[in-house]
Design a protein around this motif. Structure first.
Motif, mmCIF file in Angstrom:
data_model
loop_
_atom_site.group_PDB
_atom_site.id
_atom_site.type_symbol
_atom_site.label_atom_id
_atom_site.label_comp_id
_atom_site.label_asym_id
_atom_site.label_seq_id
_atom_site.Cartn_x
_atom_site.Cartn_y
_atom_site.Cartn_z
ATOM 1 N N LEU A 148 0.824 -1.205 0.000
ATOM 2 C CA LEU A 148 0.000 0.000 0.000
ATOM 3 C C LEU A 148 0.859 1.257 0.000
ATOM 4 N N ASP A 149 0.355 2.283 -0.637
ATOM 5 C CA ASP A 149 1.043 3.571 -0.730
ATOM 6 C C ASP A 149 0.615 4.433 0.460
ATOM 7 N N VAL A 150 1.532 4.722 1.369
ATOM 8 C CA VAL A 150 1.221 5.467 2.591
ATOM 9 C C VAL A 150 0.700 6.856 2.257
ATOM 10 N N ASP A 151 1.360 7.561 1.365
ATOM 11 C CA ASP A 151 0.966 8.938 1.068
ATOM 12 C C ASP A 151 -0.416 9.007 0.438
ATOM 13 N N ARG A 152 -0.717 8.065 -0.473
ATOM 14 C CA ARG A 152 -2.034 8.093 -1.106
ATOM 15 C C ARG A 152 -3.136 7.719 -0.111
ATOM 16 N N LEU A 153 -2.829 6.794 0.789
ATOM 17 C CA LEU A 153 -3.812 6.445 1.824
ATOM 18 C C LEU A 153 -4.138 7.654 2.683
ATOM 19 N N ILE A 154 -3.101 8.362 3.110
ATOM 20 C CA ILE A 154 -3.314 9.540 3.954
ATOM 21 C C ILE A 154 -4.039 10.621 3.165
ATOM 22 N N GLY A 155 -3.618 10.845 1.931
ATOM 23 C CA GLY A 155 -4.235 11.880 1.114
ATOM 24 C C GLY A 155 -5.688 11.610 0.809
ATOM 25 N N SER A 156 -6.057 10.319 0.666
ATOM 26 C CA SER A 156 -7.438 9.984 0.340
ATOM 27 C C SER A 156 -8.379 10.245 1.502
ATOM 28 N N GLN A 157 -7.874 10.226 2.734
ATOM 29 C CA GLN A 157 -8.717 10.388 3.916
ATOM 30 C C GLN A 157 -8.445 11.693 4.662
ATOM 31 N N PHE A 158 -7.206 12.128 4.648
ATOM 32 C CA PHE A 158 -6.798 13.262 5.482
ATOM 33 C C PHE A 158 -5.971 14.229 4.652
ATOM 34 N N ALA A 159 -6.628 14.870 3.708
ATOM 35 C CA ALA A 159 -5.909 15.765 2.797
ATOM 36 C C ALA A 159 -5.182 16.867 3.547
ATOM 37 N N ARG A 160 -5.758 17.319 4.670
ATOM 38 C CA ARG A 160 -5.152 18.433 5.399
ATOM 39 C C ARG A 160 -3.819 18.025 6.030
ATOM 40 N N LEU A 161 -3.680 16.741 6.376
ATOM 41 C CA LEU A 161 -2.408 16.308 6.943
ATOM 42 C C LEU A 161 -1.295 16.379 5.912
ATOM 43 N N THR A 162 -1.622 16.091 4.654
ATOM 44 C CA THR A 162 -0.595 16.138 3.617
ATOM 45 C C THR A 162 -0.173 17.564 3.317
ATOM 46 N N ASP A 163 -1.023 18.534 3.682
ATOM 47 C CA ASP A 163 -0.681 19.943 3.461
ATOM 48 C C ASP A 163 0.107 20.529 4.611
ATOM 49 N N LYS A 164 0.159 19.804 5.742
ATOM 50 C CA LYS A 164 0.813 20.334 6.937
ATOM 51 C C LYS A 164 2.014 19.474 7.280
#
Length: 523
Positions: A148-164
């Protein structure tokens, strides 16, 4: 690998090729993996604090060695049927810009593979969305492990975390800048009311430092004054505890969960006063407050009661106490002085320029309340008062679903919001523990129904930190958390001015203006 033990994974281990080392785990009978370089550690399922307004996959916030950790159901992220947790459940903590924990059914092992064993995700049939796949590992026995792709998993559910990539500045918003209520407040007496032996009393709120739940027991002090029950530890300082029942000459009863200790200032020290229960925060117009009649006060020692509030057209009388009169005994004052911390400033002295005018120093004061089993808090300065939920509310048609109705608060129309519904939590039946916390939003007094009010708590600024930004609305409403691992508590700090959007606050104002005052009489 033995799954009864936690795993410590070094994310900076340079001896491993980043494309060939993986942590494998199981979900719904299938084998999956994360690249090991993204895994910080693996822990057992912790106790979590549920957070409102977050994504559906969010299980809650956990305390990980003093750090706030968002915990996420990986099954929900992958659109799988959720399942309960058991002894094999593990949380894989990954680096997603900020630490994030994924709940999995079972951790299998750490493996190293030949890069030729990895196939592109597009070439295989997978049970999860291919957008979150890196590839598939095929073993000689025909088994497949989906990476599984960690960044895509996070981005699919928690877009704001990927921006911070760290904390964010929290604006120090003060509602006092949003409304002009100074004249109104100057004409009222602010009180904390409580009950002793079924009678209602109150103390001026400026004499109350905080309110805490009574412990199971206190440490008794030999040869202490009869009114001093003993001492308790309050965040590293010894607090003498006095029974108000003893002050009033009533039988002293064992401490119970509903008892509260009201911490008051006296003679440069502090003392905790045990109350049967704490009821409300009141703002009473001065014209409803009268001195205690001299015939009642009697002669000799002054009565502890200095005035009486006449509420509900005289049907409800609240006796206002004087802290100084309650502790006019030199023995009690000496007892209090003996247990005052040496480094605690004398409140009777003039404050230096480097001391906050409100005396809080490096602490903030919050009203703590409960919703759906979790503890929330708002700045005490934003709370106008706390009242009981009336038996009936005037229903308002065509309003938001979280608006419960209107109530008459001493001649003022007050819109009332069910805070559970506003925060996306399930409704609950009305009970005696519920309270209405009155706040001012957009210049309008608005009441919010909460499950119960727990205490007024002082919290050190060193334990306050930004809440993880898990959704746009959650980030606005729950802006910070108070992480208290020693107490095994985490307080969700609510940004009051974000509880209602601008159009919602405008509707609340219109409800108040359009309400028929005559229809509210007697509510």
């Amino acid at each position: 690998m033995d799954t009864t033990e936690d795993y410590d994974v070094d994310p900076d281990a340079e001896e491993f090729d980043e494309n060939s080392d993986f942590v494998t785990f199981d979900m719904a009978g299938e084998r999956y993996a994360f690249p090991m370089r993204r895994v910080q550690e693996i822990i057992r399922m912790p106790t979590v604090v549920k957070v409102p307004l977050g994504p559906p996959s969010l299980e809650g916030l956990a305390n990980l060695r003093g750090r706030v950790l968002p915990v996420v159901s990986l099954r929900r992220c992958c659109a799988m049927e959720p399942t309960g947790h058991d002894e094999t459940t593990r949380v894989i903590v990954v680096d997603g810009g900020v630490p994030l924990g994924f709940v999995v059914d079972r951790v299998s092992s750490v493996i190293s593979i030949d890069p030729q064993q990895m196939e592109d995700a597009d070439s295989v049939q997978a049970t999860v969305n291919s957008d979150v796949l890196v590839g598939v590992i095929k073993s000689g026995e025909g088994e497949m492990t989906t990476v599984l792709d960690v960044d895509r998993l996070i981005g699919s559910q928690f877009a704001r975390l990927t921006d911070k990539r760290g904390g964010r500045d929290i604006p120090a918003t003060r509602l006092a800048d949003e409304f002009d209520a100074e004249a109104d407040l100057d004409d009222t007496l602010e009180l904390v009311s409580f009950a002793v032996e079924g009678q209602e009393y109150a103390l001026p709120i400026d004499q109350v430092q905080e309110i805490v739940q009574a412990p199971e027991s206190v440490s008794h002090v030999p040869n202490a004054d009869g009114r001093v029950l003993g001492v308790i530890d309050l965040r590293g300082r010894l607090l003498p505890v006095v029974s108000l029942r003893q002050v009033f000459g009533l039988p002293v009863t064992p401490l119970e969960p509903q008892n509260r200790i009201v911490v008051v200032s006296i003679g440069g020290g502090v003392v905790g006063v045990v109350m049967d229960t704490v009821r409300e925060v009141l703002r009473v117009p001065h014209q409803l407050v009268a001195p205690l009649p001299s015939v009642v006060a009697g002669e000799g020692r002054k009565s502890e009661v200095e005035s009486v509030c006449r509420l509900e057209d005289g049907k409800r009388l609240v006796s206002v106490l004087s802290v100084n009169r309650m502790f006019d005994s030199p023995e009690v004052r000496n007892e209090i002085a003996d247990y005052r911390r040496e480094d605690e400033p004398d409140m009777s002295d003039e404050r230096g320029d480097d001391v906050d005018d409100d005396g809080r120093g490096d602490e903030e004061l919050f009203v703590v309340f409960r919703l759906d089993g979790e503890e929330y808090a708002v700045d005490v300065d934003t709370v106008q008062e706390i009242i009981r939920v009336p038996e009936a509310l005037i229903r308002v048609p065509k309003s938001y679903d979280f608006v419960e109705g209107l109530v008459n608060l001493r001649g003022t129309v007050l819109p009332v919001v069910d805070l559970r519904t506003r925060l996306g939590l399930g409704r609950t039946e009305r009970d005696e523990r519920q309270r209405i916390v009155v706040l001012i939003i957009g210049g309008v007094r608005t009441g919010f129904i909460v499950d119960s009010v727990a205490e007024v708590a002082r919290v050190g600024r060193n334990v306050l930190e930004p809440a993880p930004e898990l959704s746009a609305e959650q980030a606005r409403v729950v802006s910070r958390v108070a992480n208290l691992p020693e107490q095994q508590r985490m307080l969700l700090l609510v940004q009051v001015d974000q509880l209602l959007a601008a159009e919602q606050a405008d509707q609340a104002a219109e409800l108040c203006m359009d309400a028929d005052d005559d229809a509210l009489v007697g509510v």
